[in-house]
Each structure stands twice: as C-alpha cells, then as structure tokens.
Design an enzyme around this catalytic site. Structure first.
Site, mmCIF file in Angstrom:
data_model
loop_
_atom_site.group_PDB
_atom_site.id
_atom_site.type_symbol
_atom_site.label_atom_id
_atom_site.label_comp_id
_atom_site.label_asym_id
_atom_site.label_seq_id
_atom_site.Cartn_x
_atom_site.Cartn_y
_atom_site.Cartn_z
ATOM 1 N N GLY A 172 -4.980 10.727 -11.789
ATOM 2 C CA GLY A 172 -3.854 10.302 -10.961
ATOM 3 C C GLY A 172 -3.661 8.789 -11.033
ATOM 4 O O GLY A 172 -4.072 8.139 -11.996
ATOM 5 N N ALA A 221 -4.974 6.296 -9.271
ATOM 6 C CA ALA A 221 -6.187 5.469 -9.231
ATOM 7 C C ALA A 221 -6.901 5.509 -10.577
ATOM 8 O O ALA A 221 -7.401 4.489 -11.067
ATOM 9 C CB ALA A 221 -7.111 5.963 -8.122
ATOM 10 N N THR A 243 0.829 -1.196 0.000
ATOM 11 C CA THR A 243 0.000 0.000 0.000
ATOM 12 C C THR A 243 0.867 1.251 0.000
ATOM 13 O O THR A 243 2.095 1.173 -0.117
ATOM 14 C CB THR A 243 -1.051 -0.058 1.145
ATOM 15 O OG1 THR A 243 -1.972 1.020 0.964
ATOM 16 C CG2 THR A 243 -0.417 0.041 2.522
ATOM 17 N N LYS A 253 3.665 1.399 -3.792
ATOM 18 C CA LYS A 253 3.117 0.624 -4.913
ATOM 19 C C LYS A 253 3.914 0.759 -6.212
ATOM 20 O O LYS A 253 3.867 -0.114 -7.059
ATOM 21 C CB LYS A 253 1.665 1.044 -5.200
ATOM 22 C CG LYS A 253 0.684 0.629 -4.124
ATOM 23 C CD LYS A 253 -0.735 1.001 -4.533
ATOM 24 C CE LYS A 253 -1.709 0.754 -3.412
ATOM 25 N NZ LYS A 253 -3.107 0.954 -3.826
ATOM 26 N N ILE A 308 -14.715 5.758 -5.871
ATOM 27 C CA ILE A 308 -13.736 4.866 -5.227
ATOM 28 C C ILE A 308 -13.439 5.292 -3.791
ATOM 29 O O ILE A 308 -12.867 4.540 -3.022
ATOM 30 C CB ILE A 308 -12.434 4.721 -6.044
ATOM 31 C CG1 ILE A 308 -11.578 5.977 -5.987
ATOM 32 C CG2 ILE A 308 -12.712 4.310 -7.481
ATOM 33 C CD1 ILE A 308 -10.130 5.703 -6.371
ATOM 34 N N ASP A 357 -6.166 -3.765 -7.402
ATOM 35 C CA ASP A 357 -7.034 -2.583 -7.218
ATOM 36 C C ASP A 357 -7.904 -2.419 -8.467
ATOM 37 O O ASP A 357 -9.111 -2.167 -8.385
ATOM 38 C CB ASP A 357 -6.211 -1.303 -7.044
ATOM 39 C CG ASP A 357 -5.490 -1.247 -5.708
ATOM 40 O OD1 ASP A 357 -6.009 -1.807 -4.730
ATOM 41 O OD2 ASP A 357 -4.409 -0.640 -5.649
HETATM 42 P P1 ATR Z 1 -4.371 8.829 -6.576
HETATM 43 O O1 ATR Z 1 -3.104 8.018 -6.657
HETATM 44 O O2 ATR Z 1 -5.190 8.541 -5.366
HETATM 45 O O3 ATR Z 1 -5.152 8.801 -7.834
HETATM 46 P P2 ATR Z 1 -3.107 11.331 -7.245
HETATM 47 O O4 ATR Z 1 -2.186 10.594 -8.143
HETATM 48 O O5 ATR Z 1 -2.578 12.396 -6.356
HETATM 49 O O6 ATR Z 1 -3.886 10.345 -6.303
HETATM 50 O O7 ATR Z 1 -4.286 11.964 -8.183
HETATM 51 C C1 ATR Z 1 -5.372 12.643 -7.663
HETATM 52 C C2 ATR Z 1 -6.262 13.082 -8.812
HETATM 53 O O8 ATR Z 1 -7.420 13.686 -8.273
HETATM 54 C C3 ATR Z 1 -5.643 14.104 -9.726
HETATM 55 O O9 ATR Z 1 -6.163 13.916 -11.015
HETATM 56 C C4 ATR Z 1 -6.135 15.434 -9.141
HETATM 57 O O10 ATR Z 1 -6.297 16.479 -10.074
HETATM 58 P P3 ATR Z 1 -5.072 17.406 -10.563
HETATM 59 O O11 ATR Z 1 -4.216 16.542 -11.421
HETATM 60 O O12 ATR Z 1 -5.768 18.474 -11.356
HETATM 61 O O13 ATR Z 1 -4.418 17.911 -9.313
HETATM 62 C C5 ATR Z 1 -7.507 15.053 -8.676
HETATM 63 N N1 ATR Z 1 -7.984 15.822 -7.535
HETATM 64 C C6 ATR Z 1 -7.418 15.915 -6.309
HETATM 65 N N2 ATR Z 1 -8.206 16.627 -5.480
HETATM 66 C C7 ATR Z 1 -9.291 16.995 -6.197
HETATM 67 C C8 ATR Z 1 -10.461 17.735 -5.907
HETATM 68 N N3 ATR Z 1 -10.704 18.232 -4.697
HETATM 69 N N4 ATR Z 1 -11.359 17.938 -6.917
HETATM 70 C C9 ATR Z 1 -11.143 17.441 -8.145
HETATM 71 N N5 ATR Z 1 -10.056 16.718 -8.475
HETATM 72 C C10 ATR Z 1 -9.145 16.490 -7.520
#
Ligand code: ATR
Length: 288
Positions: A131, A133, A66, A70, A224, A106
C-alpha cells in the site's frame, strides 16, 4: 508565549485530534527557545484547494499533512521534491517566498529509524504489504544502496504493480510475491519491514505475518505500526533475539526531518521522544 512575532507551523488532516505531532513539535520548539507555534488544523477534503493559498496568505512557514490528504494535496503545490514525487504522497510542505514545496519525510523517517539500529547497505530487504506506506519505504530503500528489495502482499497484483513501478523508475529490479510464499525468501533476508496494519490496535491478536522460527537472530525486524508498541511480529523477533525497530521511531524521525526542512535547525529529538512516549503511556522505550 505567543506574541506578534510568533511564526506558525501546523498539521492538516481529517481527523487530526488524535495526532501526537502538536505535542511533539511544541515540546521541541519550547526546548530550543524558539518563537514558533505548531497547531492542528482540521481540514475537510473539499477545502484542500484553499488550504495552500490560505496558508500562504497567513504566512504559515510549514505544514505536515496527514490522512487522508497526503495524495490530494500534491496538485495544489508549486514544487515537489523528487522522492515525494516518486512516492506520490506528501507529508511535509515548506513555504518560502510564496512557493509551496512538498516533501515526504515518512520515508526518510523510516530510513533513519532503521539505520539507527542496523546497517542497511548491501542488505536483502523483505517488505510486507504493497500500500501507500510500502510505496514510501520501498522507494526510500532504493536511495540507500540495499542489495535487494522484495515486496510480499496478500493480493499479488498490488505487489506486482508497485514492484514494476519502482523497477521502471529506479536502478533496482524489485521482486514481488504472495505473502504466503514468504518462506522462499526468509533464508536470505537481512531486514523485514512490516508496512501492513497487521497487529495494529484493535487487532492486536492478529496472527503475525512471520513467526520466530522463520526468522534468525542476525535479522532486523521493523514494524511501522506503533499502536501497540510491541506488535505480534516484534514479539516473534524478540523470541529469536533479532534486532527490533519500532514504528514510533519512524514517527519521531519524520518529525525531526520536517523540522529541519522548515527551519534548517536540528530538532531536540530526545525531548520529542520523551513527550511522545509519555503520551503513549510508556516510561521507557527500552530496547526499541
Ligand atoms: P497504507 O497507506 O497504510 O499502506 P493501504 O494503502 O490501505 O494502507 O495498504 C495496506 C496494505 O496492507 C495492503 O498491501 C494490504 O494488502 P492487500 O493489498 O492484499 O489488501 C495490506 N494489509 C492490510 N491488512 C492486512 C492484514 N491484516 N494482513 C496482511 N496484510 C494486510
């Protein structure tokens, strides 16, 4: 009861104390009467290199991985499954005769949760977020014969990079756009998947990314995020009578799939579900 023949499984992360995986897996192991145990291992980044050789030395059978390991763990594995390789993240490692092979359950867990509630073949899917996920889920969707995949994000460059990467490695041409242009796509959308932390504890009062009036009752809406269980976007989906899928099912089914990879045995998913819901303070998952 642990004895001289107990086989060991576990989860590595930093932190790992909050994880529901030990509870979930040990409930399953107990219900199946197997001489296995599943334990948490708090592993710091600087020890990742030693993790795989250490697990082999200790005859550990399988590990979940986790946050934040990962991605980093991949370079120390002997083999990697093709979906996990495309995703670029591993959450499950199986050890067989000294070989460590990585998988990403996942992604499979998300598909199982979706398919339990809705048909996904030939459907138009809108993925919110770009991101890690989103990457796992979007790649998994490419193996499911969906009709189209559109990735929306606050920052378009991230959505573009992900869409282009998937389009170059699969038969799909993945579309992308700014989150603020979601209206352009919603009329033709069958399934919305939120992969962003929008609405996640403690930000439970975040404005939902899509409102009820932009949805329709034939849609399926999958978030999710599962803390809280009923996020803003799922509340909106309820108002319009859309099908709702909770992230807690994705967590459950990634565990079921990991167990199957390690042991070849079908897990007792009912027992696993009951124990994680109880730990989350929920008596009944109800319509989720
Ligand atoms: P994870 O591995 O959980 O997917 P991450 O790689 O940090 O986490 O990605 C988070 C995603 O959610 C990103 O696409 C982010 O958008 P940005 O690339 O524009 O930053 C998006 N995100 C994070 N917080 C958000 C929010 N409050 N509203 C909309 N999108 C959000």
């Amino acid at each position: 009861m642990i004895d001289g023949n107990t086989l060991l499984f576990g989860i590595v992360g930093d932190p790992v104390g909050h994880s529901l995986s030990p509870l979930m897996h040990n409930a399953n192991i107990e219900s199946l009467g197997l001489n296995y145990a599943y334990v948490p291992f708090h592993v710091k980044k600087e020890n990742i290199q030693n993790l795989i050789s250490g697990a082999k030395a200790l005859n550990i059978q399988g590990l979940n991985v986790t946050i934040p390991h990962k991605i980093e763990v991949i370079k120390y594995l002997d083999e990697i499954d093709s979906l996990a390789e495309n995703i670029g993240a591993v959450n499950t490692i199986k050890f067989t005769d000294g070989i460590a092979k990585g998988y990403n359950t996942d992604a499979i867990g998300a598909m199982t949760a979706l398919k339990e509630k809705t048909d996904i073949k030939n459907k138009n899917v809108l993925v919110l977020g770009a991101g890690g996920a989103s990457r796992a889920i979007s790649y998994a969707l490419c193996e499911e014969d969906v009709n189209s995949i559109t990735i929306l994000n606050r920052h378009i460059n991230k959505a573009e990079a992900l869409a282009d990467d998937i389009s170059s490695k699969t038969d799909y041409t993945v579309s992308y756009d700014l989150q603020s242009n979601s209206n352009k796509y919603l009329k033709d959308t069958d399934i919305i998947i939120n992969t962003t932390p929008n609405g996640m504890y403690p930000h439970v009062d975040d404005k939902p990314l899509i409102y009820a009036q932009e949805m329709n009752s034939d849609m399926a809406v999958f978030d999710i995020v599962y803390t809280p269980l009923e996020t803003g976007i799922l509340k909106e989906a309820k108002k319009i009578g859309a099908t709702r899928i909770s992230g807690i099912k994705m967590f459950l089914y990634q565990g079921v799939e990991s167990f199957k990879i390690w042991t070849g045995i079908d897990a007792n998913s009912k027992v696993m579900e009951d124990v994680i819901l109880k730990a989350s303070g929920i008596d009944d998952i109800g319509e989720f």
